[in-house]
Structure formats: structure tokens, C-alpha cells
Write a protein that holds these residues in place. Sequence first.
Motif, PDB file in Angstrom:
ATOM      1  N   LEU A 226      -0.216   1.322   5.833  1.00 12.30           N
ATOM      2  CA  LEU A 226       0.549   2.060   4.690  1.00 12.30           C
ATOM      3  C   LEU A 226       1.882   1.556   4.810  1.00 12.30           C
TER       4      LEU A 226
ATOM      5  N   LEU B 204       5.706   5.836   1.771  1.00 12.39           N
ATOM      6  CA  LEU B 204       5.035   6.918   1.946  1.00 12.39           C
ATOM      7  C   LEU B 204       6.092   8.071   1.034  1.00 12.39           C
TER       8      LEU B 204
ATOM      9  N   VAL C  42       1.264   5.781  -0.406  1.00 15.73           N
ATOM     10  CA  VAL C  42       0.830   7.025  -0.647  1.00 15.73           C
ATOM     11  C   VAL C  42       1.908   7.915  -0.999  1.00 15.73           C
TER      12      VAL C  42
ATOM     13  N   SER D 293      -3.649   4.008   7.969  1.00 19.31           N
ATOM     14  CA  SER D 293      -2.323   4.238   8.291  1.00 19.31           C
ATOM     15  C   SER D 293      -1.707   3.104   8.670  1.00 19.31           C
TER      16      SER D 293
ATOM     17  N   SER E 235      -3.029   7.728  -3.513  1.00 21.22           N
ATOM     18  CA  SER E 235      -2.807   6.368  -2.576  1.00 21.22           C
ATOM     19  C   SER E 235      -3.336   5.335  -3.415  1.00 21.22           C
TER      20      SER E 235
ATOM     21  N   VAL F 158      -8.259   4.427   3.644  1.00 18.21           N
ATOM     22  CA  VAL F 158      -7.069   4.863   3.713  1.00 18.21           C
ATOM     23  C   VAL F 158      -6.904   4.313   5.348  1.00 18.21           C
TER      24      VAL F 158
ATOM     25  N   TYR G   6      -4.023  15.400   3.476  1.00 20.20           N
ATOM     26  CA  TYR G   6      -4.394  14.165   3.700  1.00 20.20           C
ATOM     27  C   TYR G   6      -5.664  13.687   4.399  1.00 20.20           C
TER      28      TYR G   6
ATOM     29  N   ASN H 202       0.792  -1.021  -0.039  1.00 17.53           N
ATOM     30  CA  ASN H 202       0.033   0.093  -0.158  1.00 17.53           C
ATOM     31  C   ASN H 202       0.850   1.289   0.282  1.00 17.53           C
TER      32      ASN H 202
ATOM     33  N   HIS I  67      -8.180  13.718   1.556  1.00 20.63           N
ATOM     34  CA  HIS I  67      -7.853  12.475   0.786  1.00 20.63           C
ATOM     35  C   HIS I  67      -8.709  11.439   1.521  1.00 20.63           C
ATOM     36  N   LYS I  68      -8.508  11.277   2.852  1.00 15.88           N
ATOM     37  CA  LYS I  68      -9.196  10.090   3.570  1.00 15.88           C
ATOM     38  C   LYS I  68     -10.583  10.459   3.503  1.00 15.88           C
TER      39      LYS I  68
ATOM     40  N   PHE J  45      -4.480   1.654  -1.907  1.00 13.79           N
ATOM     41  CA  PHE J  45      -4.744   0.655  -0.681  1.00 13.79           C
ATOM     42  C   PHE J  45      -5.612  -0.588  -1.276  1.00 13.79           C
TER      43      PHE J  45
END
Lengths: 315, 618
Positions: free
Chosen positions: B426, B429, B290, B423, B303, B421, B388, B288, B391-392, B305
Motif C-alpha cells: 500500500l 491511504l 486505499v 498492507s 482499494s 489487499v 478494512y 496502490n 474489505h480484505k 491494488f
Amino acid sequence: MTVVHPPSSAVPGLLAGADPPFLSCLAWDAGAPWLLAAAGEAPKPFLGFLDPGRLWLLLLLAIVCAGVVACIGLARSGRPMKVRRMPALDAVDEAVGRATEMGRSVLFVPGLMDMNDIETIAGLTVLGRVSRTVAEYDAQVEVPTARSLVMTAARETVEAAYLAAGRSDSFNPDLIYYVTDEQFGYVAYLTGMMSRQKPAACFYLGKFFAESLILAETGNAIGAIQIAGTAEVSQLPFFVAACDYTLIGEEFFAASAYLSGEPDQLGSLKGQDVGKLFAASILVVGTALVTVGSILGPESAPAKAAAYLVGEILR
Amino acid sequence: MGDPRTIRVVVATDCGSTTTKAILIEEQEGVFRQTHRGEAPTTVEAPFADVTIGVINAVTELQELSGRRLVDDEGRIIRPARMENGRPIGCDIYISTSSAGGGLQMMVAGVVREMTAASAKRAALGAGAIVMDTIASNDRRRPHEQIQRIRELRPDMILVSGGTDGGDMKKVVEIAELIAPARPQPRFGGKYELPVIFAGNRDAASAVRDALAVPGIALSVVDNLRPTLEQENLGPARDRIHDVFLEHVMAHAPGYDRLMAWTDAPIMPTPGAVGDILQTIARRRGINAVGVDIGGATTDVFSVFSHEGAPVFNRTVSANLGMSYSISNVCAEAGLDAIMRWVHLPMDDRELRNRVKNKMIRPTTIPQTVEALVFEQAVAREALRLAYQQHKEFATTLSGVQQQRTVGDTFSQSSGGRTIVDSMALDLLVASGGVLSHAPRPAQTALMLIDSFEPEGFTTLAKDSIFMMPHLGVLASVHERAAMEVFERDCLVHLGTCIAPRGEGREGKPCLSCRIEPVAGANGAADDGSGAAFSGEIPWGELRRIPLAEGQEASARVEPVRGVDVGAGPGKPVERRVRGGAAGIVIDTRGRPLRLPEERSARCAAVARWMKEIGAID
């Protein structure tokens, strides 16, 4: 007839432990006779301004009321009142949106009971919100009712919602109509209508009995998003299993405050929570006292405290 | 375009609004590497009004630096690559991306804002467009306001969706009837016909065609992007946007007809190419990822995911979050207090306000003092955090989908439209944009990323120092191996790995114990001793840096205390290989969500301590 030994303080001049010159043939309350009469005399009831044995209850009532008033005050002063998320109410937009995209109607069922039932009233509160969203999305809401008075109230609710959304011209009173008072006649109509018209969103909010599963299963079969809400405990499992979202018991009554976001309603909701928290804490303390008391014996302090709690405070 | 196996030399350009960047990629000892880079001002505006002039200038710089002749006497890029008079000349393929003239500017429309309109927005953003506005039947605007909006914005293209197949027709046709009278004027060329792509209810296509049968509109119909509400089909709409971008928008931009003739692969919008390379990386590595690109006016977040077993790509453009033109908006949106919590030095409010406005009116200035740098990086943290967050909120599961329940769901009724999303999930990044790429110390970039994105678990941090990802995005469509090799070796500058537990605890109380042992590097490099082993307990409230050079790897075993999660569940230990970088391994036990001390002096002391520990300041 039962011979009782009233506490000496109950009757002036009575010696403790002496043979009672009383005959009780009267009602009992919390293990103590509430009306005594000397032998041979008729009992004489009297009206007191305050029952001193219930002062604790007054205190508890005052605490709960003070909690509600304080929370309303806090809400009015601008303090944020957090109410946990209720997915069922958040999903109203989603359900109406689905109906809009699919070009189908929204079905709202306000339950079987009349306007004297609090669940019907709570259901109509949510109907106001649903119809406002329907008006904003320019969709259609259909409300078949089982009581004529509910039909009238629902029409006014929906009309007010359309007016508030600025779409009074789109309001169609013919879509809010009376079907029958008969439980299964009503259900048969609803299931038939659902199978034919396939509404994309179904709301069941009110008092429901045996028909809950029939309605929810039919709605599930036609692929509708379903949102239910009732305080009828026996019907909740059916709604939970067959519907997308369910308002459970108290949540249903909290919907009005949740949807409006008004400080008075939110404060009142919070205040009630304070009262519930208080009641729950008494339950926990009482349970602990009784448990410990039963281990240590009836003469122990916890046992006496438990007896006092039951016999005096919660009398 | 030739056989990918014959490709040895690649020239790639990215025509930005102000600068045209060119890179040279060559195969060396069986591995593709980016060898040289050149740039020149973009010439799409008057007086030149020909984008190819800037391209040739940038490629000429490339040829001067590399010693390989790339431009012939007639000002064209030489192909194929060969030896001439003992000197290398030419390239095998030439590819390009473009965001000149403001990039691809689109409007999207749908019936319900959160459903078909949201899908249309995802399709447009994924194709690399800037979405200027979203028209929907529930957007609370009157029809005349919507028409006025379309007329004012003058988009390059409009994407219309709405209704499931067999669903609503009335509102879909109503949307078409809004566009027809609006007749927005084109940005380029008088003969330009506004492309309208219809990707809605297929039953409504003929009615939409009738409604839009007016001069000045070029309608194309593709498959519905929401055939059912349970399904999202963005591919056909995205492909059509690319085609229309080339056929209509690019063909009318100054010099692009020549540029299109030069390139060996279709020109892509720059953000679309970035999205493509990020998807390629995520797919090939099974991770995943970003990516963020913070500019002067906007911040793009990309992103990928995994959701329900399939990778889902999302891109958002935060139009008012940037470091120069939009800096005032960042301050207004985040609040000066939120920005100042990242500043450990005493600063005067009045001076800060002047600094913000100066940056807005002189966007090319760079910080000259430590105070200015600290403040700019504090603004960047908030801009990134807000971008961010947006974006989420955008990258969500589909809304309006029927749920399947059991009685076990009584107290946990999850709804549609949840963010995908995560974290904790993830893995990578990637940062780009001046404030991140050109920070004086890599540790500053790493700290900005950690503070704003709050990664959880194990996250590799990297930056794209020269913004090469757009070039590689197009290259991936032609030669995926070459793109991946350059991406791994030259594009990314690894900053290190962040290890952060999810949860909160009282400062000083035990949080986790950690053992880190350097092993041989990712590229087979031996442990050169620049990485230090570490073993010990780390309490809450710390930011600990363990040096591990770029190219090195280490084995990390982290045992959190009860209730704290580092990826395997609360209280469960995790053992993983971690990658080093300029910032090394950063263990962040400040808690998630990240809360700074309320009291000012304590907060300043804490921020200064963290910055020193990680090496962001001396």
C-alpha cells in the motif's frame, strides 16, 4: 549353536565370568538370549505377567495415551484446538461450486481397494462432506467404484449427506455404481467417462497405484479442479504435480477431524501430535547421543547413554 | 460538452442525503485550483421535492463567496464562462454526483455465492451502489424466503448473473423465476418499471427473458460477467448499471430530470465517482491506494491494488459500521473491551453506554470533552479496523479457478479466493468522513489510520478534508488533467508518511536504524528548516514522530534488523523519498500485527505515550 555369557543376574547362582553351563540354541532379542537352559536340559518356556525389560515401553505408551486423553479433555472443556489449514479440504466448496456454475457433475473416485483398507474408509469420510456440499449446491456427484462393498458404503454415505442437507429427494443411487474389480478396466472406464462427460471437479481419495497419474492427467486435460488424497507415498508426487490440491499421507487421515470440528476427534488428533512430537524428540536426543558418543569413544557417557536408550528404553 | 482545452471554470455539485455541496474550480496561471465551496440542505424530500432547489442554493452561496455570477434570473446555471460588464460570470461545465434518497440501492443474484454472485456484487459496488442483499442458490434460504426478501427490500435495480457461457442454465432461470413473482414495489414513482440486468450465461438469456416477461420489469441483457470461471468481465455490467441509474432511477427521483438536463456529463452515484478518481490516481501514479469514507451509518472502503500486472479496483460498503446511527453496532461487533484498549483515560462503563446511545439518537452531536473525543476516536478505530477486515475478505482473487502445480508446491498449496489487499504494497491511504476529516489535530487522524489499517512498509497518509473526491471523479471523466491538478493541490491534505516494519519483537530490543534527511519539497519548495533530520536506532514498541512539513520531502534510509521486513525483504535496507505532512514522518515499531499490552495500566500508559509522541494529545 552359540555359547553365550548371560548376565549373572539372569540366572540365580551363576558366578560372573564363570564358564557358562548353558547352551543357547534359541532366539535372540535385542542382543540378549531370552531363553536359557542348563546343559542337557530342554528349554522350558514360561509366561510372565510383565516383561520387566519392557517397562520403558509401557511408560512411553502411557505418555502417548495420556497426551491423547488430556487433549480430548482440553478440547471438551472448550479450549480451541488449532489445526493448520488444509487447502485441499477448504477447496471442496470451490470445486463443487465450479461444477455448479459450469453445469457439470462432480466425480468422486474412492480408490481401488475394498472396505478393509483404511484409506478407502478415510476417502468415504471425505465423500460425506463432498456430497453434503453437492446436495446444498444442488449439483450432481458420480461415484464409480471398483469394489461392490465400497459401492454400498458410498451409497449410504451419500444418502446420509443428502438427508442431512435436507435434499433427500435429489439423491440418485444410480450415480453410485460398481464398474469392475480389474485395475485397468476400472481406469479405462474412468478416463473414457471423464473425456466424454468432462466433470468440472474430480476427487481421488483412497488407495491408488499406477493409475494415479493416468487419472490426474486426464482430469487436468479436461480442465477440472482436482483434489486428491492418498497415503501411498509412491503416488503422491504424481498427484501433487497434476492435481490442484493434495492431501498428503497423514493429512488424509486427519481430514475427518478437520471437517467435523468435533472436540473428541480434534483432541485425539492433537494427542497423536503430542505422541509424534515425543517420538521425534527421542529421535533427536538419540541421534545427538550417538553422534557425540562416536566422537568421544565407546566408554564415554553419551555412548553409554545411547546404548541404554537403544538397548533398554527402545528395546 | 465543449472541448476540454476550452474549459477554464467548472462548477461541481454532490447531492447528498442531507447536504448538497458545490465547489468552484478555476484555472489560475495554467493550473486548475479549487477556489470556493458552498453548501445547502438537499431538497429531494417533501415539501420541496425538487433536488435542483438545493443545487441552486448551494451554487448561489458559491457565487456570493466568489463574486462570480453563476445563477441567472430564471434559476439556471450560466454557461459558458465569460466577462460581462467587466465582471466574470458563468462556468464552462457543470457536473454532479448524487447519493440523495439513499443512493443507488441494488440486489444482486448469482448461482454460487462465492463465484458469480460475488462477481455481481463487485460489479454493483464498483458502480457505486449499495448492495442490499445477495441471492444465490447456495445461500441456504428457501425460495419463498428469497422471494419475500426481494419483495421487502424494494431495490432500485437487480443484477442477475450466474453460469459460465455454455454452463449452468437451470439455476440461472430459477433465479429469474424468483424475481418475477416477487415484483418489488418501486421506491420512486408509480409508473416505475424495475430494471433487471442479466449478465449471466448467454445461452440462458432467452429463457431468462421468457421468465421475466411480466409487467413492471424492464430487462436488459449484457455480456456475462464470468464468461469462464478464470475470467471476470465487470465492465459491461457496470456501464449498464450507470445507464440504468440515469434512465430509470434518476429519471424518477424528484427534480432529477431537470438536473440531468443541466449537467454536461452523466450524473454519477457518489461512491462510484470516488472509486473512479481513486482508480485514476492509482493508474497515473502507478501506485496502490486505499480510500476510506466513514459516515454515520456506513463505512465505504475503496482499494486499487496491482494483481498479476493489472490494477484491480474493489469497493465495499460496511452497512452497519458508522459513527452515529451504527455506533451501537460497532460496539456490539467489536466489543467494548476492544474499543477501550485505545482509551488511556479512566472512564465509567455506564457513562460510556449512555454516550453511545446518545450519539445514536442525536447523530449530529460532536464531542464536547477530551474524554468524549478520545472515546469517539477509539470507536472510529474499531469501525475502521472492522471495515478494512471486511474489505480484505471481499477483495480476493477469483474463486473456482483451476490451479497449475509443480512438485515444489507440495507443502504450499495456495488456494483461490486469496485477498489481494497487501498492507506492505500500500502506497497511499486516503481518509474522509467527519471523525477523520474534522479531528482537532491532524496527528489524531494519522494515528487513527495507523492503528486501524496497520500499514506496513512506507505508506503516505492523507485526508480529503471537504470530501471533494466525488466531484473530481466526475471531472476526471471530462477533464482528467484538471481533476488530477485539483486532487494534488487542494483535495488532499497530506498527513505525512508512516514507516512500519512487518514482524514482531520484544519491547526495547533493536528493531531498525533509520536516517532521514529533508530535501527540496514535492512542489519545488525549498527546505525551510521545519523538517528535522534524524539518525538513530529505534527499538521495538515505539511510535516516533519526525517533523516534516507538508510539501516537503525527505530521503529516508531504513535498515531493519535480521528477519524484519520494511518492504525489500527480511533484514534488507530500504531507501525511499518520503512525503511530509501535518503529522510528519511516523516510525511505528509497535509490530505487525499490532498487539497492545494485556495489562490495563501498562496498556493505558503505552497508549498515552504513543499519543503524546505523535502529538495527538499534550
